[in-house]
Motif scaffolding. Sequence first.
Motif, PDB file in Angstrom:
ATOM      1  N   GLY A 139      53.716  46.894  61.455  1.00 38.66           N
ATOM      2  CA  GLY A 139      53.348  47.000  60.056  1.00 38.66           C
ATOM      3  C   GLY A 139      54.472  47.269  59.082  1.00 38.66           C
ATOM      4  N   VAL A 390      49.154  44.036  55.737  1.00 34.98           N
ATOM      5  CA  VAL A 390      48.875  43.836  57.159  1.00 34.98           C
ATOM      6  C   VAL A 390      47.405  44.109  57.427  1.00 34.98           C
ATOM      7  CG1 VAL A 390      51.212  44.458  57.849  1.00 34.98           C
ATOM      8  CG2 VAL A 390      49.450  46.220  57.788  1.00 34.98           C
ATOM      9  N   LEU A 396      46.165  52.074  61.739  1.00 39.40           N
ATOM     10  CA  LEU A 396      47.573  51.693  61.779  1.00 39.40           C
ATOM     11  C   LEU A 396      48.471  52.875  62.118  1.00 39.40           C
ATOM     12  CD1 LEU A 396      49.320  49.117  61.175  1.00 39.40           C
ATOM     13  CD2 LEU A 396      49.712  50.106  58.914  1.00 39.40           C
ATOM     14  N   VAL A 404      48.177  45.289  64.997  1.00 43.80           N
ATOM     15  CA  VAL A 404      48.326  44.385  63.859  1.00 43.80           C
ATOM     16  C   VAL A 404      47.990  42.969  64.293  1.00 43.80           C
ATOM     17  CG1 VAL A 404      49.940  43.426  62.180  1.00 43.80           C
ATOM     18  CG2 VAL A 404      50.036  45.862  62.748  1.00 43.80           C
TER      19      VAL A 404
END
Length: 434
Positions: A139, A390, A396, A404
């Motif tokens: 990310g 993303v 995340l 991702v």
Amino acid sequence: MKHIFLSLALLAATPALAQVPAPAPAQSRPVLLLGGTLHVGNGTVVPDAAVAFDKGRITYAGAQSGFAQDRAAFEVIDVKGQQIYPGLILPNSTLGLTEVESIRATVDAREVGEFNPNVRSLIAYNTDSDIIPTVRTNGVLLTQVTPRGGILSGQSSVVQLDAWNWQDAQVRADDGLHLNWPAMIIKTSPTDEPAVLERREKNRQEQLRQLESLLQEASAYRQQPAGRRENLRLTSLAGLFDGSKTLFIHADYGKELLEAVRFAKRLGVQKVAVVGARDAWMMLDFLKQNDVAVVLSRIHALPRREGDAYDQPFRLPSLLQQAGVRFCLDYEGDQETSGARNLAFVAGTAAGYGLSKEQALEAVTLSPARILGIDKDFGSVEAGKSATLVVSRGDLLDMRTNDVTRAWIEGRAFRLDTKQTYLRDKFRGKYGLK
């Protein structure tokens, strides 16, 4: 002969699969993401969201129910059950300047000498680094390429991580200068000889005298009439006095932070940020009153002193947040280049020790964008900003669920494969694994 040529072609093609992917072409059609949970980056969370972007700019970001445009005009991507985030921003990094940290020939992060304000890290940035794709898969889509070494290391620049060359990569060139504050000389052992300590203190004072002289000369140089023969060293420092550049002071100890900030303010430096700043918890009011931003390093660390709380490094982001001090997180430390992929998990640790999840996300998105002066275009998923974002199947910031699945830089959908994913698939095939 056919078999020979076929074998040669296969041999040539196989290594190519493990190379850095070519940069993605410009966005050719409007894209619409539907159904995901949008984490804007400013603390706002929108469930069942829609995010639309065209020509590299976000045209809509909000609830799906509020999206009124004709969906037939978009490439619609269903991201239901997934999370949408702004691309993470990594400050204070040697990404693209260092390839193998143990091999000097692949390290281009420092220049010879102590005072190099005219050195520009941007022109040394290597867009073909094998490490860059591995960082993007977690990310991280932008970074502040930062020089190392000496007292005045040089100038950093902000780049995006999908480009043919440094010219294409630059987002903000020469955003600031980096000063490694000379460490205070203290007696740490009964065996320290007074004469040695005195000699080291004299050397430190001489370094500070040279630094002050250089900054005073640069301030005076700005007043010289146009048409003079340009002095690159002094020209590079001019932005410190009109606010167009930030002075990033690298220091950790509380007394050094106080001394360095006061030094810079006394000489007329307009924008000051401290980098590292592990003792920032001792001087929260001072940082707030002087509007000093903090680029916080090494929260994955042991306490500095025996009397400190065991979780003091982990809680420092929360203390800065509560005090109203502007801050962001970086990944300086051992294996800082290859380890930069773990930036999201540093933020995740901060979220476990006082910050909310959205505050931790902001510390690696909108907060660094503001400190680096790029928040007009980056750092959050909002209409009018760059489509740099993303999509992840899970959280995340959690290494257990970070996954991702898609990413865009300025609306360009780039490939997420890396040398590691190539090797993974290669040996899964060998052993018949899925």
